[in-house]
Design a protein around this motif. Structure first.
Motif, mmCIF file in Angstrom:
data_model
loop_
_atom_site.group_PDB
_atom_site.id
_atom_site.type_symbol
_atom_site.label_atom_id
_atom_site.label_comp_id
_atom_site.label_asym_id
_atom_site.label_seq_id
_atom_site.Cartn_x
_atom_site.Cartn_y
_atom_site.Cartn_z
ATOM 1 N N LYS A 72 4.984 9.367 -8.337
ATOM 2 C CA LYS A 72 3.561 9.042 -8.228
ATOM 3 C C LYS A 72 3.177 7.952 -9.226
ATOM 4 N N HIS A 73 3.622 8.090 -10.456
ATOM 5 C CA HIS A 73 3.299 7.091 -11.477
ATOM 6 C C HIS A 73 3.965 5.757 -11.170
ATOM 7 N N VAL A 74 5.194 5.808 -10.672
ATOM 8 C CA VAL A 74 5.892 4.576 -10.294
ATOM 9 C C VAL A 74 5.121 3.851 -9.196
ATOM 10 N N ASN A 75 4.636 4.618 -8.229
ATOM 11 C CA ASN A 75 3.868 4.038 -7.128
ATOM 12 C C ASN A 75 2.595 3.361 -7.626
ATOM 13 N N VAL A 96 1.897 2.217 -10.731
ATOM 14 C CA VAL A 96 2.231 1.029 -11.520
ATOM 15 C C VAL A 96 2.675 -0.110 -10.603
ATOM 16 N N LEU A 97 3.466 0.233 -9.582
ATOM 17 C CA LEU A 97 3.943 -0.780 -8.638
ATOM 18 C C LEU A 97 2.769 -1.492 -7.954
ATOM 19 N N ILE A 98 1.828 -0.722 -7.423
ATOM 20 C CA ILE A 98 0.701 -1.328 -6.703
ATOM 21 C C ILE A 98 -0.121 -2.206 -7.650
ATOM 22 N N LEU A 99 -0.312 -1.746 -8.884
ATOM 23 C CA LEU A 99 -1.057 -2.545 -9.856
ATOM 24 C C LEU A 99 -0.347 -3.862 -10.153
ATOM 25 N N ILE A 100 0.969 -3.812 -10.321
ATOM 26 C CA ILE A 100 1.739 -5.028 -10.603
ATOM 27 C C ILE A 100 1.657 -6.003 -9.426
ATOM 28 N N VAL A 101 1.852 -5.480 -8.214
ATOM 29 C CA VAL A 101 1.818 -6.333 -7.030
ATOM 30 C C VAL A 101 0.410 -6.907 -6.827
ATOM 31 N N THR A 102 -0.618 -6.133 -7.177
ATOM 32 C CA THR A 102 -1.991 -6.641 -7.098
ATOM 33 C C THR A 102 -2.175 -7.844 -8.013
ATOM 34 N N VAL A 103 -1.662 -7.739 -9.236
ATOM 35 C CA VAL A 103 -1.761 -8.851 -10.194
ATOM 36 C C VAL A 103 -0.976 -10.061 -9.690
ATOM 37 N N GLU A 158 -2.760 -15.917 3.344
ATOM 38 C CA GLU A 158 -1.683 -14.957 3.074
ATOM 39 C C GLU A 158 -1.881 -14.272 1.719
ATOM 40 N N ALA A 159 -2.161 -15.066 0.691
ATOM 41 C CA ALA A 159 -2.320 -14.503 -0.646
ATOM 42 C C ALA A 159 -3.543 -13.593 -0.726
ATOM 43 N N PHE A 160 -4.636 -14.009 -0.095
ATOM 44 C CA PHE A 160 -5.847 -13.193 -0.110
ATOM 45 C C PHE A 160 -5.631 -11.885 0.643
ATOM 46 N N MET A 161 -4.948 -11.946 1.784
ATOM 47 C CA MET A 161 -4.697 -10.737 2.555
ATOM 48 C C MET A 161 -3.776 -9.786 1.797
ATOM 49 N N ALA A 162 -2.762 -10.326 1.117
ATOM 50 C CA ALA A 162 -1.869 -9.487 0.317
ATOM 51 C C ALA A 162 -2.645 -8.789 -0.795
ATOM 52 N N LEU A 163 -3.533 -9.530 -1.468
ATOM 53 C CA LEU A 163 -4.354 -8.947 -2.525
ATOM 54 C C LEU A 163 -5.257 -7.852 -1.978
ATOM 55 N N PHE A 164 -5.884 -8.105 -0.846
ATOM 56 C CA PHE A 164 -6.798 -7.120 -0.257
ATOM 57 C C PHE A 164 -6.046 -5.875 0.180
ATOM 58 N N PHE A 165 -4.882 -6.045 0.791
ATOM 59 C CA PHE A 165 -4.078 -4.897 1.203
ATOM 60 C C PHE A 165 -3.703 -4.030 0.007
ATOM 61 N N CYS A 166 -3.353 -4.660 -1.115
ATOM 62 C CA CYS A 166 -2.977 -3.904 -2.314
ATOM 63 C C CYS A 166 -4.153 -3.096 -2.849
ATOM 64 N N ILE A 167 -5.341 -3.702 -2.846
ATOM 65 C CA ILE A 167 -6.530 -2.996 -3.327
ATOM 66 C C ILE A 167 -6.830 -1.780 -2.453
ATOM 67 N N ILE A 168 -6.779 -1.954 -1.130
ATOM 68 C CA ILE A 168 -7.041 -0.844 -0.212
ATOM 69 C C ILE A 168 -5.970 0.242 -0.362
ATOM 70 N N LEU A 203 -4.220 0.974 -3.062
ATOM 71 C CA LEU A 203 -4.431 1.665 -4.331
ATOM 72 C C LEU A 203 -5.578 2.665 -4.223
ATOM 73 N N LEU A 204 -6.704 2.237 -3.668
ATOM 74 C CA LEU A 204 -7.858 3.124 -3.548
ATOM 75 C C LEU A 204 -7.577 4.274 -2.577
ATOM 76 N N SER A 205 -6.843 4.005 -1.516
ATOM 77 C CA SER A 205 -6.506 5.057 -0.548
ATOM 78 C C SER A 205 -5.615 6.119 -1.186
ATOM 79 N N MET A 206 -4.676 5.684 -2.007
ATOM 80 C CA MET A 206 -3.800 6.640 -2.693
ATOM 81 C C MET A 206 -4.591 7.479 -3.690
ATOM 82 N N PHE A 207 -5.493 6.845 -4.437
ATOM 83 C CA PHE A 207 -6.318 7.580 -5.387
ATOM 84 C C PHE A 207 -7.236 8.576 -4.677
#
Length: 497
Positions: free
Chosen positions: A31-34, A36-43, A80-90, A92-96
């Motif tokens: 869970k923690h790896v997941n 941290v991973l999403i946060l890194i990919v978001t950045v 592409e970059a904007f869509m990747a960023l948006f997907f990561c945000i969604i 992360l919030l969905s997992m939380f």
């Protein structure tokens, strides 16, 4: 080459390696790896977006430094970059939002597997967004399919296994048609890189040779991705898949998985076939008609439902119809409206699924409307969040759904022959949306004289409440600050061409 240009490839590989690593970890560690991973990919995605905005042009990253036709390429532009960023945000919030319920929904011994699947799913979504190679796209389409199927059936309550089987059957049908289209396109052009294929397709279209094979190829790929994204009438698998899976799975499946396939179709239209050639094929008219039908029949099915989660699931059929209606208009304005609706629907549908579980939890776990009476008083955070999501779906100003419908209406008036049906169905669909969403809001805010159900406070659900607030803020931002986003979408589509 600037180091930032490595970030898309690093993001995909990080997700793949995280999936492999998580398979040997305990659930809590995974869970923690997941996270941290999403946060890194978001950045990394945000950095990539800032880079392409600064340079004003897309860049191509060659995997392994092998040139075409042997090499594999990643292409990153504004969209592409904007869509990747948006997907990561969604993501992360969905997992939380569903993290607390995951303990009850998934056996402890299988928790690590859930995070393996989400890591693989994120890697496939990023690959679909970034890849410039058509066969690589197909490979990650299959990874996406397998991961999504696993997220549906991991709950294992009988209905989810049936839903996963139906999803897999329909999805494999779509994958098969897509692969047939790719094979025929490779036979016609001799290339798999999107940019090279587009050059050859332009020559074939100009010569008039192989007109029928090219038309069949376009049809196969369009129908294949339409099936996988649950366009009406290929949506039979969707209600059970969204309605009975875990909370996080429902949010992710409805907001991201189908959108990944639609985004790939948009890339094919622009970067493989060519926008003008695709429009001239008339297949775009078929997508337009099915989109209109989905808007009506998806909403009618939602009205008849007595289960709140299945109602939200059927609503997704209607919203996917909106996206295909915009694509079917065959104009840049229609395509921009569809891309914006991908963002709007992702932000809103995840909010609705996560809010719905908060309402059912304070209603003895029942999802029937009669039992949800007064639920918004027992869980005020979920009640407000569901109301905001409903208003957005209906198209009330200040929320993202209003901007989507406004963009569709503006695009429709520019298209001769499609303006009238688009505006009529848009109006009817809005009325139908209001019927089933507003009746639900009225139900959850109807007081109960003797309410024997337990209530919850902020202390009981801090992370859940914060997640809902973040989704609401995201929805409002899309609604009140839409113009910069619309401009960014237009810039990204121009880079596609």
């Amino acid at each position: 080459m600037d180091f930032v240009q490595n970030f898309p490839a690093i993001s995909i590989l990080l997700c793949l390696f995280a999936g492999i690593i998580s398979s040997g970890l305990k659930g809590k560690v995974a869970k923690h790896v997941n996270t941290v991973l999403i946060l890194i990919v978001t950045v990394l995605s945000a950095s990539t977006l800032l880079y392409v905005l600064d340079t004003g042009e897309a860049f191509v990253y060659v995997m392994g430094k092998f040139p075409a036709p042997w090499g594999n390429e990643i292409r990153a532009g504004v969209l592409e970059a904007f869509m990747a960023l948006f997907f990561c945000i969604i993501m992360l919030l969905s997992m939380f939002g569903g993290r607390k319920k995951l303990v009850d929904e998934v056996e402890e011994s299988k928790t690590f597997l859930y995070y393996v699947l989400t890591n693989l799913l994120l890697s496939s979504l990023l690959a679909l967004v970034y890849t410039n190679d058509l066969f690589t796209a197909y490979v990650f389409v299959e990874i996406n399919t397998i991961a999504a199927c696993g997220l549906i059936m991991i709950r294992q309550n009988g209905r989810t296994i049936e839903a996963a089987a139906r999803y897999m059957i329909m999805s494999l049908l779509g994958s098969g048609l897509l692969l047939m289209g790719i094979c025929m396109l490779y036979d016609l052009t001799g290339h798999l890189l999107m940019s090279n294929i587009k050059e050859q397709v332009a020559l074939i279209a100009a010569s008039g040779e192989y007109r029928i094979p090219l038309l069949v190829t376009i049809a196969l790929m369009s129908i294949g991705l339409s099936i996988k994204s649950a366009l009406f009438p290929f949506h039979a698998w969707l209600p059970d898949a969204y309605g009975y899976s875990t909370v996080s799975s429902a949010a992710i499946l409805s907001s991201l998985v189908s959108k990944g396939y639609i985004f790939l179709l948009i890339k094919i239209i622009y970067r493989v076939i060519g926008f003008d050639i695709f429009g001239a094929s008339k297949i775009i008219n078929v997508l337009f008609i099915f989109g209109l039908m989905g808007m009506i029949f998806g909403s009618l099915s939602a009205i008849k439902e007595n289960d709140i989660r299945r109602m939200i699931a059927f609503s997704s059929v209607a919203q996917i119809g909106y996206i295909y209606m915009g694509i079917g208009m065959g104009t840049q304005a229609g395509m921009a409206a569809s891309v914006f609706h991908i963002l709007s629907h992702a932000a809103t549908k995840s909010l609705l699924f996560i809010a719905a579980i908060g309402l059912t939890d304070v209603s003895a776990g029942s999802r029937k409307f009669i039992d949800l009476t007064g639920a918004a008083y027992r869980n005020k955070w979920a009640g407000v969040a569901f109301t905001v999501g409903s208003l957005s779906m209906v198209g009330v100003p200040l929320f993202s759904g209003f901007i989507s419908k406004l963009l569709f209406a503006q695009a429709a008036v520019q298209v001769n022959g499609k303006m009238l049906p688009a505006l009529i169905v848009l109006g009817i669909s809005t009325v139908l949306n209001a019927i089933y969403f507003m009746k639900t809001v009225i139900r959850i805010y109807t007081p109960v004289e003797e309410d024997r159900h337990s209530s919850v406070t902020f202390k009981d659900m801090r992370l859940y409440a914060v997640t809902l607030v973040c989704f609401i803020v995201l929805n409002v931002v899309l609604g009140v600050s839409s113009q910069p986003i619309v401009d960014l979408i237009g810039q990204g589509l121009a880079m596609f061409s």
